[in-house]
Design a protein around this motif. Structure first.
Motif, mmCIF file in Angstrom:
data_model
loop_
_atom_site.group_PDB
_atom_site.id
_atom_site.type_symbol
_atom_site.label_atom_id
_atom_site.label_comp_id
_atom_site.label_asym_id
_atom_site.label_seq_id
_atom_site.Cartn_x
_atom_site.Cartn_y
_atom_site.Cartn_z
ATOM 1 N N GLU A 71 0.824 -1.015 -0.004
ATOM 2 C CA GLU A 71 0.114 -0.027 0.048
ATOM 3 C C GLU A 71 0.925 1.293 0.223
ATOM 4 O O GLU A 71 0.354 2.184 -0.767
ATOM 5 C CB GLU A 71 -0.906 0.109 1.096
ATOM 6 N N ALA A 72 2.068 1.304 0.625
ATOM 7 C CA ALA A 72 2.891 2.098 0.734
ATOM 8 C C ALA A 72 3.266 2.534 -0.819
ATOM 9 O O ALA A 72 3.667 3.919 -1.321
ATOM 10 C CB ALA A 72 4.233 2.174 1.636
ATOM 11 N N ALA A 73 3.756 1.665 -1.550
ATOM 12 C CA ALA A 73 4.299 1.715 -2.771
ATOM 13 C C ALA A 73 3.036 1.976 -3.877
ATOM 14 O O ALA A 73 3.388 3.209 -4.669
ATOM 15 C CB ALA A 73 4.722 0.428 -3.536
ATOM 16 N N TYR A 74 1.817 1.677 -3.589
ATOM 17 C CA TYR A 74 0.829 2.162 -4.357
ATOM 18 C C TYR A 74 0.345 3.820 -3.972
ATOM 19 O O TYR A 74 0.259 4.628 -4.826
ATOM 20 C CB TYR A 74 -0.474 1.343 -3.926
ATOM 21 N N HIS A 75 0.488 4.379 -2.709
ATOM 22 C CA HIS A 75 0.266 5.486 -2.469
ATOM 23 C C HIS A 75 1.449 6.466 -2.981
ATOM 24 O O HIS A 75 0.867 7.622 -3.060
ATOM 25 C CB HIS A 75 0.007 5.776 -0.919
ATOM 26 N N SER A 76 2.522 5.707 -2.867
ATOM 27 C CA SER A 76 3.615 6.753 -3.528
ATOM 28 C C SER A 76 3.445 7.030 -5.061
ATOM 29 O O SER A 76 3.629 8.180 -5.492
ATOM 30 C CB SER A 76 4.951 6.002 -3.217
ATOM 31 N N PHE A 77 2.919 5.916 -5.625
ATOM 32 C CA PHE A 77 2.493 6.277 -7.013
ATOM 33 C C PHE A 77 1.350 7.224 -7.223
ATOM 34 O O PHE A 77 1.461 8.023 -8.139
ATOM 35 C CB PHE A 77 2.341 4.816 -7.839
ATOM 36 N N LYS A 78 0.263 7.116 -6.591
ATOM 37 C CA LYS A 78 -0.975 7.856 -6.590
ATOM 38 C C LYS A 78 -0.381 9.279 -6.491
ATOM 39 O O LYS A 78 -0.718 10.301 -6.700
ATOM 40 C CB LYS A 78 -1.819 7.400 -5.797
#
Length: 357
Positions: free
Chosen positions: A34-41
């Motif tokens: 989720e941290a990687a996903y939120h970083s992309f967002k």
């Protein structure tokens, strides 16, 4: 008759589906995903990106590649891919240009791997290290080499998973990385150093007042305490062994050393891919092939075939025992039948010492 149609999905169905989708991510590393996903967002917000096209993904990961190793970029891609498939219903694995870029970015990259202990080094430590100081480490080494344990598996090993059968120990790993139970047998000795004796000696020192079932507990000056051994301490056991043996760069002997050493010894003994996969608990043949490819014994065998040919033209045949695949027990060995044709005056060299222990 008109067919009935539903414009809205029931709230209970939506909630149940959302809960199911949330559980699709790996439980242990869900926060990282989720941290990687939120970083992309967040990056998309900064760039005013509203659509997730292949070009957008190419720019994002090309920026990542400028600051991180290719292995880290691949890991970020994997986590973002999983999250986008779950939360946005977008499969970026179909972006061929993106995948090609990631592969090209990995050209020439050699991942860092833990160094391994060879058979002689294992023998030296078990026979020369003082039990008063290193008994727990000796048992960890025996388990790690014989069972090909990961550090987490050693940490979670309980007394119920270690069964003394008299002539052997049966070790059960109920919780593995692949979520499958694995069973192994420990038996044998190295030049008079009895595995079973060392395990029993360590187990007999377990305090009667201990409240937990963890098998590995702290040991010092010939006595065990009630405190269980943690992941960091077990992970440092190979480097401590390397320091005792005065090996160069002992810090390179990481917690994965025992598992790699176990599989390498098995490959050096002539085991095939199926045996190595079963021993390590791998589903893919890629890892097993890498151990066979890097096996010194296998390289020597290939060199002999090149020099001598396959028809026994030199009249010398080396018979190398292969480790049995029964319960992945490295300590039981057999020689596979070999067929010969068009051979005369053959000399056999039977190597009965080419075993892991």
């Amino acid at each position: 008759m008109e067919s009935a149609s539903f414009s809205e999905e029931p709230f209970e169905i939506t909630e149940a589906a959302n809960a199911t989708v949330t559980n699709l991510l790996p439980a242990r590393s869900k926060k990282l995903y989720e941290a990687a996903y939120h970083s992309f967002k967040d990056w998309c917000l900064q760039k005013s990106v509203k659509t997730f096209s292949e070009n957008v993904m190419l720019v994002y990961f090309s920026e990542k590649a400028k600051n991180y190793k290719c292995s880290t970029v691949w890991a970020q891609y994997s986590m973002v891919r999983s999250c986008m498939l779950i939360y946005d219903n977008i499969d970026i694995s179909k972006f061929r240009k993106l995948v090609s870029f990631l592969k090209r970015n990995s050209d020439g990259y050699a991942p860092k791997k833990s160094k391994i202990l060879n058979r002689e080094e294992v023998k030296t430590f078990l026979s020369e290290a003082d039990d008063d100081a290193h008994l727990m480490r000796k048992v960890v080494l025996i388990f790690g080499i014989s069972v090909a344990c990961r550090t987490d598996e050693l940490v979670n090993l309980t007394t119920h998973n270690v069964n003394d059968m008299g002539s052997s120990f049966i070790i059960t790993l109920p919780f593995t990385k692949n979520k499958t139970s694995r069973t192994f047998v420990i038996t044998g000795n190295i030049d008079g150093t009895d595995f079973l004796h060392l395990i029993r000696k360590y187990a007999a020192l377990r305090p009667e007042t201990i409240q937990h079932q963890r098998f590995f507990i702290f040991y010092k000056n010939g006595k065990c305490t009630t405190q269980p051994v943690g992941k960091n301490t077990l992970g440092k056991v190979p480097s401590t062994i390397a320091s005792f043996l005065k090996l160069p760069n002992p810090q390179l002997y990481t917690g994965h050393c025992l598992r790699r050493s176990s599989t390498t010894l098995l490959a050096d003994a002539g085991a095939d891919i199926t045996t190595i996969k079963r021993h390590g608990g791998w589903k893919s043949t890629t890892v097993a092939e890498s151990y066979i490819e890097n096996s010194i014994a296998n390289k020597i065998n290939i060199a002999n075939r090149i020099n001598q040919g396959d028809s026994c033209s030199s009249n010398i045949c080396n018979v190398i025992p292969e480790t049995s695949s029964s319960d992945s027990n490295m300590l039981i060995n057999k020689v596979l039948p070999i067929n010969f044709s068009k051979c005369e005056n053959i000399t056999f060299n039977l190597n009965i010492n080419n075993v892991p222990f």
